[in-house]
Every structure is written in structure tokens, then in C-alpha cells.
Design a protein around this motif. Structure first.
Motif, PDB file in Angstrom:
ATOM      1  N   THR A  64       0.798  -1.233   0.000  1.00 21.86           N
ATOM      2  CA  THR A  64       0.000   0.000   0.000  1.00 21.86           C
ATOM      3  C   THR A  64       0.828   1.279   0.000  1.00 21.86           C
ATOM      4  N   HIS A  65       2.082   1.205   0.425  1.00 20.01           N
ATOM      5  CA  HIS A  65       2.958   2.389   0.330  1.00 20.01           C
ATOM      6  C   HIS A  65       4.408   1.996   0.592  1.00 20.01           C
ATOM      7  N   ALA A  66       5.295   2.938   0.296  1.00 16.83           N
ATOM      8  CA  ALA A  66       6.730   2.633   0.293  1.00 16.83           C
ATOM      9  C   ALA A  66       7.383   2.793   1.664  1.00 16.83           C
ATOM     10  N   HIS A  67       6.719   2.317   2.709  1.00 15.37           N
ATOM     11  CA  HIS A  67       7.367   2.230   4.018  1.00 15.37           C
ATOM     12  C   HIS A  67       7.832   0.790   4.204  1.00 15.37           C
ATOM     13  N   VAL A  68       9.012   0.654   4.830  1.00 13.73           N
ATOM     14  CA  VAL A  68       9.675  -0.648   4.837  1.00 13.73           C
ATOM     15  C   VAL A  68       8.844  -1.737   5.542  1.00 13.73           C
ATOM     16  N   ASP A  69       8.006  -1.337   6.517  1.00  9.14           N
ATOM     17  CA  ASP A  69       7.149  -2.337   7.183  1.00  9.14           C
ATOM     18  C   ASP A  69       5.983  -2.782   6.288  1.00  9.14           C
ATOM     19  N   HIS A  70       5.923  -2.258   5.069  1.00  9.33           N
ATOM     20  CA  HIS A  70       4.861  -2.642   4.121  1.00  9.33           C
ATOM     21  C   HIS A  70       5.403  -3.252   2.830  1.00  9.33           C
ATOM     22  N   TYR A  71       6.670  -2.926   2.480  1.00 10.62           N
ATOM     23  CA  TYR A  71       7.141  -3.418   1.169  1.00 10.62           C
ATOM     24  C   TYR A  71       8.418  -4.250   1.221  1.00 10.62           C
ATOM     25  N   ILE A 141      -4.461   9.493   4.802  1.00 14.25           N
ATOM     26  CA  ILE A 141      -3.603  10.662   5.063  1.00 14.25           C
ATOM     27  C   ILE A 141      -2.523  10.145   6.003  1.00 14.25           C
ATOM     28  N   HIS A 142      -1.328  10.016   5.473  1.00 13.74           N
ATOM     29  CA  HIS A 142      -0.286   9.333   6.235  1.00 13.74           C
ATOM     30  C   HIS A 142       1.055  10.049   6.053  1.00 13.74           C
ATOM     31  N   SER A 143       1.795   9.676   5.043  1.00 18.28           N
ATOM     32  CA  SER A 143       3.116  10.266   4.849  1.00 18.28           C
ATOM     33  C   SER A 143       3.030  11.508   3.963  1.00 18.28           C
ATOM     34  N   SER A 164      -4.953   0.437   5.832  1.00 15.00           N
ATOM     35  CA  SER A 164      -3.521   0.743   5.766  1.00 15.00           C
ATOM     36  C   SER A 164      -3.203   1.819   6.812  1.00 15.00           C
ATOM     37  N   ASP A 165      -2.027   2.426   6.720  1.00 17.02           N
ATOM     38  CA  ASP A 165      -1.633   3.445   7.697  1.00 17.02           C
ATOM     39  C   ASP A 165      -2.318   4.763   7.345  1.00 17.02           C
ATOM     40  N   THR A 166      -3.026   5.318   8.299  1.00 15.89           N
ATOM     41  CA  THR A 166      -3.673   6.620   8.063  1.00 15.89           C
ATOM     42  C   THR A 166      -4.040   7.268   9.385  1.00 15.89           C
TER      43      THR A 166
HETATM   44 ZN   LIG Z   1       3.473   3.796   6.840  1.00 13.83          ZN
END
Ligand SMILES: [Zn+2]
Ligand SMILES: [Zn+2]
Length: 268
Positions: A64-71, A141-143, A164-166
Motif C-alpha cells: 500500500t505504500h513505500a514504508h519498509v514495514d509494508h514493502y 492521510i499518512h506520509s 492501511s496506515d492513516t
Molecule cells: Zn506507513
């Protein structure tokens, strides 16, 4: 119905990445005969093996986004989704669909992208149909620097969403109207606010304005202030209790590493 949710990691954020106090492997959805791996963070491939899940069965890959805990483990997950990589003439077998942001596509080698049948550059508001599953991107609304999305999976018999993260925002509840099951990334307990994430006290009024009320809510992706190196204790049970008391949702589940839940039990 055999549909199932498997938690490969109930942790999120850098302290859990470092300590693995809670795992960071994301989760599997087995829906309509399709195995999807969503947000495979560090250790996802280890957790698949630990919890006796088969990576070869995965055919839908979502980050869902380019944060290391997701990709972080996405390339390992793509490579592990086939028994053999190529035929004797080195023609690579193409398998699976990757749905992610253009930024994450740029972080994956051409070698791994070429193993896929299709790469879908996805964002909030987009819709993609895959084997009788309608996949819809929701707003986050996250990063401030990385694009991201949440997801709705609409199936014939039910619909399931992942935030996801928001952090919370005006139309947060509206986009989940008609959803049966919501998987919520809840990083922080009670009123411990954060500019990029939701905490329990903030999210309660938004959960109560989802119409009709959800059948089930699964909270996951807990940060270190919820449980771990920076929290005095594990706050997950008290947050489950609070959500049970203060929302109109029938069933609240706190995710645990390795937890496997039959979807039909979440629908009653
Ligand atoms: Zn994140
Ligand atoms: Zn995260």
C-alpha cells in the motif's frame, strides 16, 4: 465458504521492525479461491513458513505504500510464489498481479517485475477487477512524501476493507459504508495521538459513523507504544475492551502473530 484471514505480523513501525517483538509480515487473504499477500514487511517470508502457509499459492501481491514495514519482503514473496523460475531455455514463468504505488514499483528490480503477469500502478479512487473480486483504492492521510492507499475487496457475499496506515479525516467513515469487515491499522492506544496514524480515542467516533455498522473489526499493525519496547504493558486487550464498549460493532478482534480466522465467523 473457505475464505480466511491469516495475520503474518501484528506489528508496525520501526521498533517492531528492529525487535520483531510483534512480527511485521503483513497478512494473507484467501478470498474467492485467490491467495493475496498484503503489505509484506520484514520477515514476511519467515512468518509464512513459521505459520505453515504456502507462498507458492500467492497470486495477488499488494503493497500500500513505500514504508519498509509494508514493502520490504515484496521481492522475496514474488520470487517465492512459484516452484520454478524459468524453463530450460530461461524463459521466465509469469505469474501474479502486483498492485502498488508507482514509487514501490520503482523500488523493485526489473528481474522481479518481469516475473509478474501484470503490474498495476494503483492509487486511492482506482478500481481493479480480478477473478470476481472488485478491488477499490481508498484514501489515506499518512506520509507527506509517500503516496499510499487503503483497499476495499468487494465480493459477491461480503466486502472487506483494510485501512492501511492513516490518520483520521472527514470522509474516513463514508468510504467504508457497506463494508462487513474492517482491518484497521491502529498504532497507538487511548489518546496517544500521532500526526500520521490513528489512536483508539480518535477513531471511535469515526467507527461509529460507518453505516450500516460493521460486522467485525480487526485491529492490527500495533506500534511500540501499543505493545513493545516503548510501552509499559501490552495495551491491545484494553483497547479491544474499550472498542467493544464504545462502538456499535458486534465483534472486535485484536490481531496476534499467526492468528488465522475464518471469514464466515466474522460475518455473523
Ligand atoms: Zn506507513
Ligand atoms: Zn506501517
Amino acid at each position: 465458504m473457505k475464505d480466511q484471514l491469516v495475520i503474518l505480523g501484528s506489528g508496525g513501525g520501526r521498533h517492531h521492525i528492529r525487535t520483531q517483538h510483534r512480527a511485521t509480515g503483513g497478512f494473507l487473504l484467501k478470498i474467492n479461491g485467490v491467495q493475496a499477500h498484503i503489505d509484506p514487511g520484514p520477515g514476511a517470508i519467515v512468518r509464512l513458513n513459521q505459520y505453515e502457509e504456502d507462498p507458492v499459492k500467492t497470486e495477488l501481491f499488494i503493497t500500500t505504500h513505500a514504508h519498509v514495514d509494508h514493502y520490504n519482503d515484496i521481492s522475496a514473496i514474488i520470487e517465492s510464489s512459484r516452484e520454478t523460475l524459468h524453463d530450460k531455455n530461461y524463459n521466465y514463468h509469469k505469474k501474479g498481479i502486483l498492485l502498488t504505488t508507482p514509487e514501490v514499483v520503482g523500488l523493485i528490480s526489473d528481474y522481479h517485475l518481469n516475473m509478474l503477469e501484470k503490474v498495476v500502478r494503483f492509487k486511492a479512487g482506482d478500481t481493479y477487477n480480478y477473478k470476481d473480486i472488485t478491488i477499490i483504492g481508498t484514501k489515506v492521510i499518512h506520509s507527506p512524501v509517500n503516496e499510499g492507499f487503503g483497499i476495499i475487496f468487494k465480493l459477491k457475499e461480503y466486502s472487506l476493507a483494510y485501512t492501511s496506515d492513516t490518520m483520521v479525516f472527514d470522509d474516513f467513515a463514508k468510504q467504508y459504508s457497506g463494508i462487513n469487515i474492517l482491518i484497521l491499522n491502529l498504532l497507538r492506544p487511548d489518546s496517544v495521538t500521532c500526526k500520521r496514524h490513528a489512536c483508539t480515542d480518535e477513531i471511535i467516533p469515526y467507527l461509529n459513523s460507518i453505516e450500516p455498522p460493521l460486522n467485525s473489526l480487526i485491529i492490527t499493525h500495533f506500534g511500540s507504544m501499543m505493545d513493545g519496547p516503548r510501552s509499559k504493558r501490552n495495551f491491545v486487550p484494553s483497547q479491544v475492551k474499550k472498542l467493544q464498549e464504545k462502538t456499535n460493532i458486534k465483534r472486535i478482534i485484536g490481531a496476534e502473530d499467526g492468528l488465522k480466522i475464518q471469514i464466515n465467523k466474522l460475518l455473523v
